[in-house]
Write a protein that holds these residues in place. Structure first.
Motif, PDB file in Angstrom:
ATOM      1  N   LEU A 146     -27.547   4.188 -22.964  1.00  0.00           N
ATOM      2  CA  LEU A 146     -27.040   2.947 -23.881  1.00  0.00           C
ATOM      3  C   LEU A 146     -25.630   2.816 -23.426  1.00  0.00           C
ATOM      4  O   LEU A 146     -25.254   1.545 -23.573  1.00  0.00           O
ATOM      5  N   ASP A 147     -24.695   3.783 -23.610  1.00  0.00           N
ATOM      6  CA  ASP A 147     -23.473   3.584 -23.203  1.00  0.00           C
ATOM      7  C   ASP A 147     -23.152   2.959 -22.049  1.00  0.00           C
ATOM      8  O   ASP A 147     -22.296   1.937 -21.772  1.00  0.00           O
ATOM      9  N   LYS A 148     -23.878   3.394 -20.948  1.00  0.00           N
ATOM     10  CA  LYS A 148     -23.948   2.788 -19.636  1.00  0.00           C
ATOM     11  C   LYS A 148     -24.057   1.031 -19.563  1.00  0.00           C
ATOM     12  O   LYS A 148     -23.627   0.249 -18.965  1.00  0.00           O
ATOM     13  N   LEU A 149     -25.359   0.680 -20.447  1.00  0.00           N
ATOM     14  CA  LEU A 149     -25.772  -0.464 -20.368  1.00  0.00           C
ATOM     15  C   LEU A 149     -24.753  -1.359 -21.300  1.00  0.00           C
ATOM     16  O   LEU A 149     -24.534  -2.405 -20.905  1.00  0.00           O
ATOM     17  N   SER A 150     -24.165  -0.703 -22.349  1.00  0.00           N
ATOM     18  CA  SER A 150     -23.074  -1.520 -23.181  1.00  0.00           C
ATOM     19  C   SER A 150     -21.766  -1.920 -22.075  1.00  0.00           C
ATOM     20  O   SER A 150     -21.163  -2.751 -22.547  1.00  0.00           O
TER      21      SER A 150
END
Length: 529
Positions: free
Chosen positions: A519-523
């Motif tokens: 999720l962090d990478k996606l954000s």
């Protein structure tokens, strides 16, 4: 060699010798339908010689032998061009008693000549375009109707009626103008309907109701063949009859529909003949204006009503008075109405489905008929709904899996033939009062997607036609299973196991941290795959 010998005797011999040689030729070639091209000229000359003999004063037995050979030779299209003349056609019309308006059919000895002449005309008209044109010029359709009127109430001349009707069918098939002439000028609709009444020996109990003897004998082969030919001729006469403009038309179509109801409730000499008879009745019913099809059902008699009430009282308390009941005389009763004919149509449809072939020709007519009947007549629709789509209890199997009528129809909804799957889906849709949610309950979204896309109803709703607002009642079994039914497949699926239940605490923590990282990478817009 056979043609040479026959031709020699026909040209030079006396009546007895001609009869003997032609009888031998007929016996030898009775089953011949393909001829050698090398003997084509000889066969043409033999035909011409036979016509010259037929104009002479010869015994009846010799006439029959001549006509039998002429019938065999007329199977060959190539030889008909030079022999199909107006004079020769008139010879056959005279022998078939088609030229004599006042002559009655009293001489039984002449019947074989009449029958053989009609057979020859059938072959010649079917195989020769010149003969088809000459039939118009000679007003053959009117002559055939006149002959039918002479013999419509006389059962011992069924062969004459049968081939008269067959020739009338061929003419109306090959010439559209003759259909209009038969319908309006020659009053073909009431005439052919009366021929059917005579073949079925119908006894009327009311204006549109006939007495049915469930224990009576089957139709004889001759009566069955005569009825089939009449049904085929009537189909051509009524092929464009979708709208009723006059009260007299409406009455005549109702009488015909009542005769066809009687036809559905009787049997022929064999199972195959019964199916052929019912198949032609179904085809003809498809031409009847839908407003006149209400005569396919009729109120129960006083005795049947009392018996139905007794039967309903014996049903379990969760059954309603509208459920179908079978009375002692095998009458299918529903809501105070006799549903025998509709039940026969339903069984006929199922048999055609079970055949597994020729769906477009064999199945779509009866499916289309049942669809239109259901759309226009509430009692018919409700009866068929109970028969085809009874309240759901077992939803563990997919709708297309099983041997019920519903299962078979749902399988057809994904058939490769577009026309077949459309009419199967339309029939079920009408039984569901064109309500999408009701259709999906019985078929599943996957099977119904084609129909809904074509109707613009993928998002739900209902069709354009109005139906009564009586509500469907779900069984307790269906209500309990409904939350777990897969809407796509239309059946109950076991809940999938939760993979987290079998993980240790460390594995759960690892998967959670992995999800946080993704999720962090996606954000941050980083491609993570």
């Amino acid at each position: 060699m056979d043609e040479e010998r026959a031709l020699y005797i026909v040209r030079a011999g006396e009546a007895g010798a001609i009869e003997r040689v032609l009888r031998d030729y007929s016996d030898k070639h009775r089953a011949t339908f393909k001829f050698e091209s090398t003997d084509e000229d000889k066969r043409k000359k033999l035909c011409e010689g036979i016509f010259k003999v037929l104009v002479k004063d010869i015994p009846t037995t010799c006439q029959v032998s001549c006509l039998e050979v002429l019938r065999i030779l007329s199977r060959d299209k190539k030889i008909l061009v030079p022999v199909t003349t107006k004079e020769n056609m008139q010879i056959l019309l005279r022998l078939a008693k088609l030229n004599e308006s006042d002559d009655s059919l009293e001489k039984v000895s002449e019947f074989p000549v009449i029958v053989e002449s009609l057979k020859c005309l059938c072959n010649i008209v079917f195989n020769s375009q010149m003969a088809q044109q000459l039939s118009l010029e000679l007003n053959l359709a009117a002559k055939l109707c006149n002959l039918l009127r002479k013999c419509k109430d006389r059962k011992f001349i069924n062969d004459i009626k049968c081939f008269d009707l067959r020739l009338l069918f061929l003419l109306s098939l090959l010439h559209t103008d003759i259909r209009s002439q038969l319908r309006y000028e020659l009053q073909g609709l009431p005439l052919l309907t009366q021929i059917l009444e005579s073949a079925f020996s119908i006894k009327w109990t009311d204006e549109y109701e006939s007495a049915i003897d469930h224990n009576g004998p089957p139709l004889s082969p001759q009566e069955t063949d005569c009825a089939i030919e009449a049904l085929k001729a009537l189909f051509n006469v009524t092929v464009d009859s979708w709208k009723v403009h006059k009260e007299s038309d409406s009455h005549q179509f109702r009488v015909m529909a009542a005769v066809l109801r009687h036809c559905l409730l009787i049997v022929g000499p064999t199972e195959d003949k019964t199916e052929e008879l019912h198949s032609n009745a179904v085809n003809l019913l498809s031409n009847v204006p839908v407003s006149c099809l209400d005569v396919l059902i009729c109120p129960l008699t006083h005795e049947e009503t009392a018996q139905e009430a007794t039967t309903v009282d014996e049903l379990p308390s969760d059954k309603t008075a509208e459920k179908e009941t079978v009375l002692e005389n095998n009458t299918m009763a529903y809501n105070g109405m006799n549903m025998e004919a509709i039940h026969v149509l339903l069984n006929f449809m199922e048999k055609r489905i079970d055949k597994g072939s020729s769906y477009r020709e064999g199945l779509t007519p009866v499916l289309s008929l049942l669809t239109e009947c259901s759309r226009a007549h509430r009692n018919i629709r409700k009866f068929l709904k109970d028969q085809v789509l009874p309240p759901l209890r077992d939803v563990t199997n997919r709708p297309e899996v099983g041997s019920t009528v519903r299962n078979k129809l749902v399988r057809l909804m994904t058939h490769v033939d577009l026309g077949v799957k459309q009419i199967a889906a339309e029939f079920l849709f009408v039984l569901c009062k064109e309500r999408v949610d009701s259709l999906l309950k019985y078929t599943g979204y996957g099977n119904a997607a084609g129909l809904l896309a074509a109707r613009g109803l993928l998002a739900g709703g209902r069709g354009d036609n109005w139906y009564s607002e009586d509500e469907d009642t779900d069984t307790e079994e269906y209500k309990n299973a409904k939350p777990n039914i897969n809407l796509i497949t239309g059946h109950l699926e076991e809940p999938m196991p939760n993979p987290i239940d079998e993980m240790t605490e460390e594995q759960k923590e690892y998967e959670a941290m992995k999800l946080v990282s993704m999720l962090d990478k996606l954000s941050r817009g980083i491609h993570i795959f």
